[in-house]
Write a protein that holds these residues in place. Structure first.
Motif, PDB file in Angstrom:
ATOM      1  N   MET A   1      15.370  80.367 -15.986  1.00 17.27           N
ATOM      2  CA  MET A   1      16.203  81.515 -16.317  1.00 17.27           C
ATOM      3  C   MET A   1      17.285  81.722 -15.264  1.00 17.27           C
ATOM      4  O   MET A   1      17.028  81.602 -14.059  1.00 17.27           O
ATOM      5  CB  MET A   1      15.357  82.792 -16.411  1.00 17.27           C
ATOM      6  N   SER A   2      18.489  82.035 -15.729  1.00 19.24           N
ATOM      7  CA  SER A   2      19.532  82.487 -14.814  1.00 19.24           C
ATOM      8  C   SER A   2      19.047  83.761 -14.134  1.00 19.24           C
ATOM      9  O   SER A   2      18.284  84.541 -14.708  1.00 19.24           O
ATOM     10  CB  SER A   2      20.814  82.772 -15.602  1.00 19.24           C
TER      11      SER A   2
ATOM     12  N   VAL B   1      17.693  79.474 -20.045  1.00 19.73           N
ATOM     13  CA  VAL B   1      18.202  80.736 -20.587  1.00 19.73           C
ATOM     14  C   VAL B   1      19.375  81.150 -19.706  1.00 19.73           C
ATOM     15  O   VAL B   1      19.192  81.522 -18.545  1.00 19.73           O
ATOM     16  CB  VAL B   1      17.115  81.829 -20.595  1.00 19.73           C
ATOM     17  N   CYS B   2      20.577  81.066 -20.263  1.00 17.72           N
ATOM     18  CA  CYS B   2      21.744  81.310 -19.410  1.00 17.72           C
ATOM     19  C   CYS B   2      22.887  81.928 -20.194  1.00 17.72           C
ATOM     20  O   CYS B   2      22.664  82.868 -20.971  1.00 17.72           O
ATOM     21  CB  CYS B   2      22.149  80.044 -18.663  1.00 17.72           C
ATOM     22  N   HIS B   3      24.097  81.399 -20.069  1.00 18.18           N
ATOM     23  CA  HIS B   3      25.297  82.113 -20.502  1.00 18.18           C
ATOM     24  C   HIS B   3      26.252  81.207 -21.272  1.00 18.18           C
ATOM     25  O   HIS B   3      26.217  79.983 -21.145  1.00 18.18           O
ATOM     26  CB  HIS B   3      25.994  82.701 -19.279  1.00 18.18           C
TER      27      HIS B   3
ATOM     28  N   THR C   1      16.292  88.518 -21.334  1.00 22.04           N
ATOM     29  CA  THR C   1      16.179  87.645 -22.506  1.00 22.04           C
ATOM     30  C   THR C   1      15.041  86.648 -22.329  1.00 22.04           C
ATOM     31  O   THR C   1      14.214  86.454 -23.235  1.00 22.04           O
ATOM     32  CB  THR C   1      17.502  86.888 -22.739  1.00 22.04           C
TER      33      THR C   1
ATOM     34  N   ARG D   1      21.488  81.215 -25.126  1.00 23.88           N
ATOM     35  CA  ARG D   1      22.344  82.263 -24.583  1.00 23.88           C
ATOM     36  C   ARG D   1      21.573  83.577 -24.594  1.00 23.88           C
ATOM     37  O   ARG D   1      20.767  83.841 -25.489  1.00 23.88           O
ATOM     38  CB  ARG D   1      23.623  82.400 -25.419  1.00 23.88           C
ATOM     39  N   HIS D   2      21.821  84.413 -23.604  1.00 15.80           N
ATOM     40  CA  HIS D   2      21.188  85.738 -23.540  1.00 15.80           C
ATOM     41  C   HIS D   2      21.586  86.585 -24.740  1.00 15.80           C
ATOM     42  O   HIS D   2      22.556  86.281 -25.452  1.00 15.80           O
ATOM     43  CB  HIS D   2      21.612  86.455 -22.257  1.00 15.80           C
TER      44      HIS D   2
ATOM     45  N   ALA E   1      20.048  87.639 -18.553  1.00 16.21           N
ATOM     46  CA  ALA E   1      19.315  86.392 -18.798  1.00 16.21           C
ATOM     47  C   ALA E   1      17.834  86.565 -18.460  1.00 16.21           C
ATOM     48  O   ALA E   1      16.969  86.019 -19.160  1.00 16.21           O
ATOM     49  CB  ALA E   1      19.920  85.257 -17.978  1.00 16.21           C
TER      50      ALA E   1
ATOM     51  N   GLU F   1      24.085  80.910 -13.316  1.00 16.86           N
ATOM     52  CA  GLU F   1      24.650  82.227 -13.601  1.00 16.86           C
ATOM     53  C   GLU F   1      26.017  82.068 -14.257  1.00 16.86           C
ATOM     54  O   GLU F   1      26.679  81.034 -14.126  1.00 16.86           O
ATOM     55  CB  GLU F   1      24.790  83.033 -12.309  1.00 16.86           C
TER      56      GLU F   1
END
Length: 286
Positions: free
Chosen positions: A141-142, A224-226, A150, A98-99, A147, A172
């Motif tokens: 990465m998003s 790397v996302c949410h 990060t 997570r970011h 993101a 996203e």
């Protein structure tokens, strides 16, 4: 003591045990006594079974021909050879991060940059990945600002960068599916679920599947996302009801690790929201 009074004494004893998980079942017909564990009666068959073809890559589903009802030894051998060709051999590891904490007051994505704490959290996650010496093969990465920031901070902490770096708009943040139970303070419009849900699901189908048959070594993909995306993906990968995603909580810059095995497409959750690398004073969720 007569049998009548003996039964009464047993019944009184059972009631006095309260929640104790032992009860007596007495058969008047055969005058036999049985002892059973009460929890056995609560056991039920699984409501759902594992769908081994969840990614449509199960070997038996990939074969164009099937065995006849009574195959000859030659037919069986040929079938086994064809099956071997389309069977995965390696494990795909998916590591979701997570970011870091970001400015939630900005009106547009460009303004939603990491806070100072968020940058520290991202750095600590990068150091953790570097410490683990994970042989990353893909780093995705998003495309959202927080993101991207990060991801780039994490990349700066890695000694070995011999892997593919990608951006992906499918992962996203968004509203994947209406949660169950509903949460009063979070009420996206139905059109948001309709739009975001299909996109996030497309991201799952792109990144989550067993290895290709020609993949020789285990692979490690970092996403790397949410939080919403990660929680939904965990539910989908484990084949639990996806509506349960909002029952989970994730800290910023936490690490979640799923492994997809070739046998039956089995998925193991190795880490969920791991934040042991971040000091207590630097933890945050919103």
């Amino acid at each position: 003591m007569s049998w009548k009074y003996f039964k009464q004494a047993i019944n009184v004893g059972c009631y006095s045990l309260g929640g104790f998980s032992l009860y007596y079942l007495i058969s008047n017909e055969n005058n036999k006594k049985f002892v059973q564990n009460s929890w056995i009666s609560d056991l039920k068959p699984p409501s759902t079974k594992w769908d081994k073809n969840w990614d449509h890559r199960d070997p038996s589903a990939l074969l164009k021909s099937s065995l006849p009802e009574n195959p000859t030894p030659d037919q069986q051998n040929k079938h086994n050879e064809e099956l071997e060709k389309v069977t995965a051999k390696a494990v795909r590891h998916i590591i979701l991060i997570r970011h870091g904490q970001y400015n939630t007051h900005a009106l547009t994505d460009k303004g939603r940059i990491l806070t100072e704490l968020g940058r520290e959290q991202a750095k600590m996650s990068g150091l953790r990945l570097n410490e683990l010496k994970i042989p990353i093969t893909n780093f995705v990465m998003s495309t959202m600002t927080r993101a991207q920031e990060t991801g780039n901070i994490i990349l700066n902490q890695l000694d070995n960068k011999k892997f593919i770096i990608e951006n992906c708009s499918l992962i996203e943040e968004g509203a994947p599916i209406p949660p169950e139970p509903k949460v009063g303070h979070w009420k996206p419009q139905n059109w948001q679920f309709f739009v975001d849900g299909s996109r996030i699901e497309a991201g799952f189908r792109k990144h989550f599947h067993r290895a290709a048959p020609d993949q020789k070594e285990d692979s490690y993909t970092v996403l790397v996302c949410h939080a919403n995306v990660i929680r939904y993906y965990v539910c989908r990968a484990l084949q639990v009801p996806p509506e349960a995603w909002l029952r989970m909580s994730l800290h910023h810059a936490s690490i979640t690790w799923l492994s997809i095995y070739p046998e039956n497409g089995r998925v193991i959750l190795k880490l969920f929201g791991d934040c042991g690398h971040i000091p207590k004073k630097s933890l945050s969720t919103a």
